[in-house]
Design an enzyme around this catalytic site. Structure first.
Site, short mmCIF file in Angstrom:
data_model
loop_
_atom_site.label_atom_id
_atom_site.label_comp_id
_atom_site.label_asym_id
_atom_site.label_seq_id
_atom_site.Cartn_x
_atom_site.Cartn_y
_atom_site.Cartn_z
N PRO A 273 -4.89 8.92 3.40
CA PRO A 273 -4.75 10.33 3.07
C PRO A 273 -5.56 10.77 1.85
O PRO A 273 -5.68 10.02 0.87
CB PRO A 273 -3.26 10.50 2.79
CG PRO A 273 -2.73 9.13 2.58
CD PRO A 273 -3.61 8.21 3.37
N ASN A 274 -6.10 11.95 1.97
CA ASN A 274 -6.84 12.66 0.91
C ASN A 274 -8.24 12.10 0.67
O ASN A 274 -9.00 12.66 -0.11
CB ASN A 274 -6.04 12.69 -0.41
CG ASN A 274 -4.72 13.43 -0.25
OD1 ASN A 274 -4.73 14.55 0.25
ND2 ASN A 274 -3.63 12.82 -0.63
N ARG B 274 -12.21 16.03 -4.63
CA ARG B 274 -10.92 15.61 -5.20
C ARG B 274 -11.14 14.87 -6.53
O ARG B 274 -11.76 13.80 -6.55
CB ARG B 274 -10.27 14.66 -4.21
CG ARG B 274 -8.98 14.07 -4.67
CD ARG B 274 -8.54 12.94 -3.75
NE ARG B 274 -7.27 12.41 -4.18
CZ ARG B 274 -6.77 11.24 -3.79
NH1 ARG B 274 -7.44 10.49 -2.94
NH2 ARG B 274 -5.61 10.84 -4.23
N TYR C 167 -12.51 9.88 -8.91
CA TYR C 167 -12.98 9.29 -7.66
C TYR C 167 -14.49 9.42 -7.44
O TYR C 167 -15.02 8.87 -6.49
CB TYR C 167 -12.22 9.91 -6.48
CG TYR C 167 -10.73 9.64 -6.54
CD1 TYR C 167 -10.25 8.34 -6.46
CD2 TYR C 167 -9.81 10.67 -6.73
CE1 TYR C 167 -8.89 8.07 -6.54
CE2 TYR C 167 -8.45 10.42 -6.81
CZ TYR C 167 -8.00 9.11 -6.71
OH TYR C 167 -6.65 8.84 -6.79
N ASN D 196 -8.89 1.41 2.49
CA ASN D 196 -8.37 2.13 1.33
C ASN D 196 -7.22 3.00 1.84
O ASN D 196 -7.47 4.08 2.39
CB ASN D 196 -9.43 3.00 0.68
CG ASN D 196 -8.90 3.68 -0.58
OD1 ASN D 196 -7.69 3.67 -0.83
ND2 ASN D 196 -9.79 4.28 -1.35
N ALA E 112 -2.62 6.79 -1.08
CA ALA E 112 -1.27 6.70 -1.64
C ALA E 112 -0.35 5.80 -0.81
O ALA E 112 0.65 5.27 -1.34
CB ALA E 112 -0.68 8.10 -1.76
N GLU F 81 -8.63 -4.96 0.70
CA GLU F 81 -8.09 -3.71 0.16
C GLU F 81 -9.10 -3.13 -0.84
O GLU F 81 -9.64 -3.86 -1.67
CB GLU F 81 -6.77 -4.03 -0.55
CG GLU F 81 -6.13 -2.85 -1.25
CD GLU F 81 -4.83 -3.26 -1.96
OE1 GLU F 81 -4.33 -4.39 -1.74
OE2 GLU F 81 -4.34 -2.45 -2.76
N HIS G 182 -10.10 0.20 -3.52
CA HIS G 182 -9.78 1.44 -4.23
C HIS G 182 -11.00 1.88 -5.02
O HIS G 182 -11.69 1.04 -5.62
CB HIS G 182 -8.60 1.24 -5.19
CG HIS G 182 -7.37 0.80 -4.47
ND1 HIS G 182 -6.61 1.65 -3.70
CD2 HIS G 182 -6.81 -0.43 -4.35
CE1 HIS G 182 -5.62 0.98 -3.17
NE2 HIS G 182 -5.72 -0.29 -3.54
N ARG H 16 -3.80 3.09 -14.23
CA ARG H 16 -3.29 4.44 -13.98
C ARG H 16 -1.75 4.43 -14.04
O ARG H 16 -1.17 3.54 -14.62
CB ARG H 16 -3.83 4.94 -12.65
CG ARG H 16 -5.38 4.98 -12.65
CD ARG H 16 -5.94 5.52 -11.35
NE ARG H 16 -5.53 6.90 -11.14
CZ ARG H 16 -5.63 7.52 -9.95
NH1 ARG H 16 -6.12 6.88 -8.90
NH2 ARG H 16 -5.24 8.76 -9.83
C1 DQA Z 1 -6.83 5.22 -4.36
C2 DQA Z 1 -5.76 4.97 -5.43
C3 DQA Z 1 -4.40 5.47 -4.95
O1 DQA Z 1 -3.42 5.25 -5.96
C4 DQA Z 1 -4.46 6.96 -4.65
O2 DQA Z 1 -3.22 7.40 -4.15
C5 DQA Z 1 -5.58 7.31 -3.72
C6 DQA Z 1 -6.87 6.67 -3.93
C7 DQA Z 1 -8.24 4.86 -4.87
O3 DQA Z 1 -9.13 4.74 -4.03
O4 DQA Z 1 -8.46 4.72 -6.07
O5 DQA Z 1 -5.44 8.15 -2.85
O6 DQA Z 1 -6.54 4.39 -3.26
#
Ligand code: DQA
Length: 157
Positions: free
Chosen positions: A13-14, A21, A26, A77, A80, A101, A103, A110
């Site tokens: 998501p997002n 964003r 990011y 990725n 959240a 995984e 990020h 964070r």
């Molecule tokens: C994320 C880190 C997560 O905590 C966050 O909710 C994201 C992006 C990252 O790529 O840094 O949506 O996965």
């Protein structure tokens, strides 16, 4: 090419909003840019990549289930859902594929709620904190792992 099935690069998501964003966290690359970077690096390494993104947990679960018979590994990725989703964790386990995984940010510097990952329990490796480059590094790590140039890290391997 190598005979390897494609590597699935999956975003939660997002992450479709990358570039817009919180760019101070990011970065300015869009998801399309990230996919281009992955495609380019994978091609140089002689492997194919496929992509998926969803803002819905169940859709991500469905894509992971489909990967079981179609992919050689999953670079994910989960956004959240990293910190909340037992369903994605279970799907990754049933896929029986190597998982890396990814990020963009480093969740460990964070908020506290980002420090726990369900996904890490099933991941061969983790790349975090390098922005869009994290994905490229994960592709490199996955290809090395699939070709057994690097050992799997856990005890008992
Ligand atoms: C994320 C880190 C997560 O905590 C966050 O909710 C994201 C992006 C990252 O790529 O840094 O949506 O996965």
């Amino acid at each position: 090419m190598t005979g390897l099935r494609p590597i699935l690069v999956l975003n939660g998501p997002n992450l479709n909003m990358l570039g817009v964003r919180e760019p101070h966290i990011y970065g300015h690359h869009t998801l399309g840019d990230v996919e281009d970077m992955c495609r380019e690096r994978a091609a140089a390494l002689g492997v194919e990549v496929t992509f998926g993104q969803s803002n819905y947990e169940g859709e991500l679960v469905g894509m992971i289930q489909q990967a079981r018979d179609g992919a050689s590994g999953i670079v994910i990725n989960p956004g959240a859902y990293t910190h909340t989703s037992v369903a994605i964790y279970d799907a990754l386990k049933l896929a029986e594929l190597p998982v890396i995984e990814v990020h963009l940010s480093n969740p460990h510097r964070r908020e506290e709620f980002r420090h726990h990952s369900y996904i890490s329990l099933v991941a061969e490796g983790i790349v975090a904190g390098f922005g869009a480059r994290s994905f490229v590094m994960a592709i490199e790590g996955m290809v090395g792992y699939l070709r057994r140039q690097v050992p799997a890290g856990g005890p008992g391997d």
